[in-house]
Motif scaffolding. Sequence first.
Motif, mmCIF file in Angstrom:
data_model
loop_
_atom_site.group_PDB
_atom_site.id
_atom_site.type_symbol
_atom_site.label_atom_id
_atom_site.label_comp_id
_atom_site.label_asym_id
_atom_site.label_seq_id
_atom_site.Cartn_x
_atom_site.Cartn_y
_atom_site.Cartn_z
ATOM 1 N N LYS A 133 -13.776 0.008 0.068
ATOM 2 C CA LYS A 133 -13.394 1.144 0.899
ATOM 3 C C LYS A 133 -13.995 2.416 0.296
ATOM 4 O O LYS A 133 -14.042 2.549 -0.935
ATOM 5 N N LYS A 165 1.130 -2.531 -1.554
ATOM 6 C CA LYS A 165 0.664 -3.910 -1.364
ATOM 7 C C LYS A 165 -0.194 -4.348 -2.544
ATOM 8 O O LYS A 165 -1.131 -3.645 -2.927
ATOM 9 N N LYS A 199 -1.788 2.885 -2.597
ATOM 10 C CA LYS A 199 -1.248 2.144 -1.465
ATOM 11 C C LYS A 199 -1.488 0.647 -1.690
ATOM 12 O O LYS A 199 -0.549 -0.133 -1.739
ATOM 13 N N THR A 200 -2.753 0.301 -1.885
ATOM 14 C CA THR A 200 -3.089 -1.116 -2.110
ATOM 15 C C THR A 200 -3.854 -1.296 -3.423
ATOM 16 O O THR A 200 -4.817 -0.580 -3.685
ATOM 17 N N ASP A 208 -7.197 0.577 -2.723
ATOM 18 C CA ASP A 208 -7.436 1.912 -3.269
ATOM 19 C C ASP A 208 -7.782 1.806 -4.752
ATOM 20 O O ASP A 208 -8.485 2.638 -5.296
ATOM 21 N N GLU A 252 -11.000 -5.164 0.674
ATOM 22 C CA GLU A 252 -11.233 -4.330 1.857
ATOM 23 C C GLU A 252 -10.284 -3.135 1.996
ATOM 24 O O GLU A 252 -10.692 -2.048 2.369
ATOM 25 N N ASP A 253 -9.000 -3.356 1.689
ATOM 26 C CA ASP A 253 -8.031 -2.259 1.835
ATOM 27 C C ASP A 253 -7.706 -1.575 0.515
ATOM 28 O O ASP A 253 -6.870 -0.662 0.474
#
Lengths: 300, 300
Positions: B88, B30, B4-5, B65, B62-63
Amino acid sequence: MMFKTITIIGFGLIGSSLARKINDESLCEKLVCADVSHTVCDQVLELNLADEVTTDIGKSVEDADLVIIAVPVGVYEEIGEVISGSLKSGAIITDVGSVKEQAIKRLQPYLPADVSFVPSHPIAGTEKSGPEAGFANLFEGRWAIITPIDEGEDSDAVQKVASFWESCGAMVEMMTPKHHDRVLGITSHLPHLIAFSIVGTANDLEEDIKSEVIKYSAGGFRDFTRIAAGDPTMWRDIFLNNKEAVLDVLQRFNEDLTELQKAIRRDEGDKLLTFLVRPRKYAKLLLMPSKKSRLNQIVV
Amino acid sequence: MMFKTITIIGFGLIGSSLARKINDESLCEKLVCADVSHTVCDQVLELNLADEVTTDIGKSVEDADLVIIAVPVGVYEEIGEVISGSLKSGAIITDVGSVKEQAIKRLQPYLPADVSFVPSHPIAGTEKSGPEAGFANLFEGRWAIITPIDEGEDSDAVQKVASFWESCGAMVEMMTPKHHDRVLGITSHLPHLIAFSIVGTANDLEEDIKSEVIKYSAGGFRDFTRIAAGDPTMWRDIFLNNKEAVLDVLQRFNEDLTELQKAIRRDEGDKLLTFLVRPRKYAKLLLMPSKKSRLNQIVV
């Protein structure tokens, strides 16, 4: 027509590239190729690169107005001995050897007084050797260094050889044989010696790691392999015939490498960094985009 | 979408090439770029390479993966310290460092137990650095070495990182960190050390000859300059962090070079020739026509 008859002795990468260019530009009426190897002579015939092909070196120069010697420097004496009695009065002799002081010392004693020897060195080549590896544009935009002896730069013979190299696409520069050998010692002979050495080091590694050296060679090793892929006999002769300059610059290199080694062993990061920053200015000068197209060619 | 990120920390040649490829192949939803340099961040914005650009390394992950660390190994501890609290749960961390034992030693202590660290090293690069030097196809057909720790090769995280490199065009190989460092010591680190050293030697020559070193650099010197044109800080960190393997292989190299030096000094032509013939088999293996297209790329 610059010359009526040109004879090229030694038909490797340089000799055969010259032949191709001489043919393309019609720089002579008759081109003679002489090589002691029957295999090479057969290849020249097949490639149709010369008007006459012979293994008889002495006979090959009989009609020559220009003789180009393109063999390893180690056999210059033999060549001198064989051609001395057959050279035409007024003939111009040049060579393409990568060392010049010894080239002159080895060849000149055999040459009669009524011929002119104009030593030269085209800084051009690839990692390949043999008549099939040559190509007409090898000298395009490259330097050809002439190291005049006797009458010096303004003599008729020197001017003719300079024009010849220019017709081959090269840019001509003149300097003394001694200076040539010193400059080439650092720009060419030392890099090649180092490359030969590092590939030898890899060769001595244990078998299990050796296959991986090949597999992951893109990390830098492959470039050294390419530099070290030149003809071993030619390089032996270069190292032995430019001994003084090569050993001098090798000594300096060893001192620098020892400093680097010490900095690594002692974890001296700042000292190490000052060493590693030094190549930057050369990189800026040498690796500009306009020169990019020339970067692939390794020359000797 | 593989992730995802994705966050890339450090936006030099490797980081920015990865960003380009990730964008081209839509490998994430992202893409976040983090770099401590405002100049670099401005360049990334201008080049439009990421969805988010920040100098705040901690916040950037922070976000994420997948976090890709693409900075010199010498600052891994700082990076580890800054990101440790922001990662994360379940995130995968990988890196692109050219040494692996020290990379792991420096980074792993900072990583929480609920993330997976998969050390990797793409054997790809050019002599250029910075975000503008990157290009999407940098990893095409190149090796990406993964040196799994903890659960080993079959873990989900390792498989995901392997797939990621394959999506970037690379071929994946796995080995232990120690073995990686030994292989790269000879294929990459030693060649670079030697190249840095020889350019340094040239730098110390008298001014009168220095300009000629540049002028006639096509003789071999230019190739060394290109190899030594990499980022000095990155290379300092490589040499210091692969000290053991580098010093070992440097010692072997020194012994070989001394032998060559002796053979030249003593005019031992036959001995010299046996040294100079050795690279031939590597040349045959490494310089085959099919591989020609890859020869130009210097990689680290």
